[in-house]
Design a protein around this motif. Structure first.
Motif, PDB file in Angstrom:
ATOM      1  N   GLU A  99      37.765 -18.891 -23.617  1.00 36.80           N
ATOM      2  CA  GLU A  99      37.656 -19.958 -22.635  1.00 36.80           C
ATOM      3  C   GLU A  99      38.539 -19.544 -21.477  1.00 36.80           C
ATOM      4  O   GLU A  99      39.674 -19.125 -21.679  1.00 36.80           O
ATOM      5  N   ILE A 100      37.998 -19.625 -20.270  1.00 37.75           N
ATOM      6  CA  ILE A 100      38.710 -19.189 -19.070  1.00 37.75           C
ATOM      7  C   ILE A 100      38.592 -20.262 -17.994  1.00 37.75           C
ATOM      8  O   ILE A 100      37.716 -21.115 -18.045  1.00 37.75           O
ATOM      9  N   VAL A 101      39.482 -20.196 -17.009  1.00 40.86           N
ATOM     10  CA  VAL A 101      39.478 -21.134 -15.890  1.00 40.86           C
ATOM     11  C   VAL A 101      39.239 -20.339 -14.608  1.00 40.86           C
ATOM     12  O   VAL A 101      39.944 -19.376 -14.322  1.00 40.86           O
ATOM     13  N   VAL A 102      38.232 -20.751 -13.834  1.00 43.78           N
ATOM     14  CA  VAL A 102      37.878 -20.054 -12.596  1.00 43.78           C
ATOM     15  C   VAL A 102      38.989 -20.247 -11.564  1.00 43.78           C
ATOM     16  O   VAL A 102      39.443 -21.358 -11.323  1.00 43.78           O
ATOM     17  N   GLU A 103      39.403 -19.126 -10.986  1.00 43.21           N
ATOM     18  CA  GLU A 103      40.417 -19.159  -9.930  1.00 43.21           C
ATOM     19  C   GLU A 103      39.808 -18.792  -8.576  1.00 43.21           C
ATOM     20  O   GLU A 103      40.092 -19.421  -7.574  1.00 43.21           O
ATOM     21  N   LYS A 104      38.972 -17.745  -8.551  1.00 40.79           N
ATOM     22  CA  LYS A 104      38.320 -17.300  -7.311  1.00 40.79           C
ATOM     23  C   LYS A 104      36.886 -16.886  -7.611  1.00 40.79           C
ATOM     24  O   LYS A 104      36.578 -16.408  -8.690  1.00 40.79           O
ATOM     25  N   VAL A 105      36.030 -17.070  -6.603  1.00 43.76           N
ATOM     26  CA  VAL A 105      34.638 -16.650  -6.689  1.00 43.76           C
ATOM     27  C   VAL A 105      34.417 -15.593  -5.620  1.00 43.76           C
ATOM     28  O   VAL A 105      34.775 -15.797  -4.463  1.00 43.76           O
ATOM     29  N   HIS A 106      33.836 -14.452  -6.023  1.00 44.87           N
ATOM     30  CA  HIS A 106      33.516 -13.395  -5.066  1.00 44.87           C
ATOM     31  C   HIS A 106      32.007 -13.242  -5.008  1.00 44.87           C
ATOM     32  O   HIS A 106      31.323 -13.359  -6.022  1.00 44.87           O
ATOM     33  N   GLU A 107      31.485 -12.961  -3.816  1.00 48.48           N
ATOM     34  CA  GLU A 107      30.066 -12.699  -3.631  1.00 48.48           C
ATOM     35  C   GLU A 107      29.919 -11.500  -2.717  1.00 48.48           C
ATOM     36  O   GLU A 107      30.562 -11.415  -1.684  1.00 48.48           O
ATOM     37  N   CYS A 108      29.090 -10.570  -3.150  1.00 50.67           N
ATOM     38  CA  CYS A 108      28.819  -9.394  -2.326  1.00 50.67           C
ATOM     39  C   CYS A 108      27.363  -9.001  -2.542  1.00 50.67           C
ATOM     40  O   CYS A 108      26.956  -8.754  -3.684  1.00 50.67           O
ATOM     41  N   SER A 109      26.584  -8.981  -1.491  1.00 48.98           N
ATOM     42  CA  SER A 109      25.165  -8.624  -1.556  1.00 48.98           C
ATOM     43  C   SER A 109      24.408  -9.444  -2.595  1.00 48.98           C
ATOM     44  O   SER A 109      23.555  -8.935  -3.307  1.00 48.98           O
ATOM     45  N   GLY A 110      24.747 -10.701  -2.694  1.00 49.87           N
ATOM     46  CA  GLY A 110      24.045 -11.590  -3.604  1.00 49.87           C
ATOM     47  C   GLY A 110      24.540 -11.573  -5.037  1.00 49.87           C
ATOM     48  O   GLY A 110      24.061 -12.321  -5.873  1.00 49.87           O
ATOM     49  N   LEU A 111      25.494 -10.708  -5.345  1.00 45.77           N
ATOM     50  CA  LEU A 111      26.055 -10.653  -6.697  1.00 45.77           C
ATOM     51  C   LEU A 111      27.360 -11.424  -6.729  1.00 45.77           C
ATOM     52  O   LEU A 111      28.187 -11.312  -5.828  1.00 45.77           O
ATOM     53  N   MET A 112      27.548 -12.190  -7.765  1.00 50.34           N
ATOM     54  CA  MET A 112      28.737 -13.029  -7.867  1.00 50.34           C
ATOM     55  C   MET A 112      29.619 -12.536  -9.000  1.00 50.34           C
ATOM     56  O   MET A 112      29.129 -12.102 -10.043  1.00 50.34           O
ATOM     57  N   CYS A 116      39.469 -15.087 -13.036  1.00 46.65           N
ATOM     58  CA  CYS A 116      39.827 -16.223 -13.875  1.00 46.65           C
ATOM     59  C   CYS A 116      41.256 -16.116 -14.388  1.00 46.65           C
ATOM     60  O   CYS A 116      41.899 -15.080 -14.279  1.00 46.65           O
ATOM     61  N   LYS A 117      41.727 -17.234 -14.948  1.00 46.40           N
ATOM     62  CA  LYS A 117      43.081 -17.314 -15.479  1.00 46.40           C
ATOM     63  C   LYS A 117      43.055 -18.163 -16.750  1.00 46.40           C
ATOM     64  O   LYS A 117      42.000 -18.620 -17.174  1.00 46.40           O
ATOM     65  N   ASP A 118      44.222 -18.361 -17.349  1.00 51.80           N
ATOM     66  CA  ASP A 118      44.400 -19.206 -18.536  1.00 51.80           C
ATOM     67  C   ASP A 118      43.445 -18.861 -19.675  1.00 51.80           C
ATOM     68  O   ASP A 118      42.760 -19.733 -20.224  1.00 51.80           O
ATOM     69  N   PRO A 119      43.387 -17.581 -20.081  1.00 53.52           N
ATOM     70  CA  PRO A 119      42.466 -17.196 -21.152  1.00 53.52           C
ATOM     71  C   PRO A 119      42.923 -17.703 -22.523  1.00 53.52           C
ATOM     72  O   PRO A 119      44.112 -17.699 -22.830  1.00 53.52           O
ATOM     73  N   VAL A 120      41.959 -18.160 -23.307  1.00 47.98           N
ATOM     74  CA  VAL A 120      42.228 -18.604 -24.674  1.00 47.98           C
ATOM     75  C   VAL A 120      41.110 -18.065 -25.553  1.00 47.98           C
ATOM     76  O   VAL A 120      39.929 -18.281 -25.264  1.00 47.98           O
ATOM     77  N   LEU A 121      41.475 -17.351 -26.612  1.00 44.89           N
ATOM     78  CA  LEU A 121      40.468 -16.906 -27.581  1.00 44.89           C
ATOM     79  C   LEU A 121      39.963 -18.121 -28.343  1.00 44.89           C
ATOM     80  O   LEU A 121      40.762 -18.943 -28.793  1.00 44.89           O
ATOM     81  N   VAL A 122      38.656 -18.244 -28.465  1.00 49.26           N
ATOM     82  CA  VAL A 122      38.071 -19.374 -29.189  1.00 49.26           C
ATOM     83  C   VAL A 122      37.006 -18.868 -30.148  1.00 49.26           C
ATOM     84  O   VAL A 122      36.417 -17.820 -29.951  1.00 49.26           O
TER      85      VAL A 122
END
Length: 129
Positions: A99-112, A116-122
């Protein structure tokens, strides 16, 4: 989130040279703090690479992994949980669910891609990667 169709459009900025780049989601409110489940597809000393919904690349930096209680073992070339782990082997492996928490979104040539941060194994076999 359970939906039939999810349309997600990252917010991007155009700089003076006309190229697009990413905006911190925390500054736009677009996806800041969104929790996602993703499957580990690569591990490196610098980061862990994940796949979200078999479509989006995501990564968690070594700094964020350390802040979450993981340590990198150079001899074994793997990330382990120093505080105990919710998986049976105690380290991050390809195919593990996080489980991760989105921190930033990158987009380049239509690819996203997502930072992320705060990783937790689930333990979650329902995640599609």
């Amino acid at each position: 989130i359970t939906v039939d169709v999810l349309v997600f459009q990252p917010v991007t900025a155009t700089n003076k040279s006309g190229t697009t780049g990413s905006i911190s989601s925390s500054s736009t409110g677009t996806a800041s703090g969104s929790k996602l489940k993703a499957v580990v597809n690569e591990t490196f000393p610098s980061h862990v690479g994940l796949l979200v919904h078999e479509l989006f690349n995501a990564s968690v930096s070594a700094e964020c992994l350390r802040e979450a209680g993981f340590t990198f073992d150079v001899d074994l070339s793997e990330w382990s949980s120093s505080s105990g782990s919710s998986n049976e082997h105690g380290h991050i492996s390809e195919g593990d669910c996080m489980e991760i928490v989105v921190e930033k979104v990158h987009e380049c040539s239509g690819l996203m891609s997502l930072e992320c941060k705060d990783p937790v194994l689930v333990e979650d076999t329902r995640v599609l990667a």
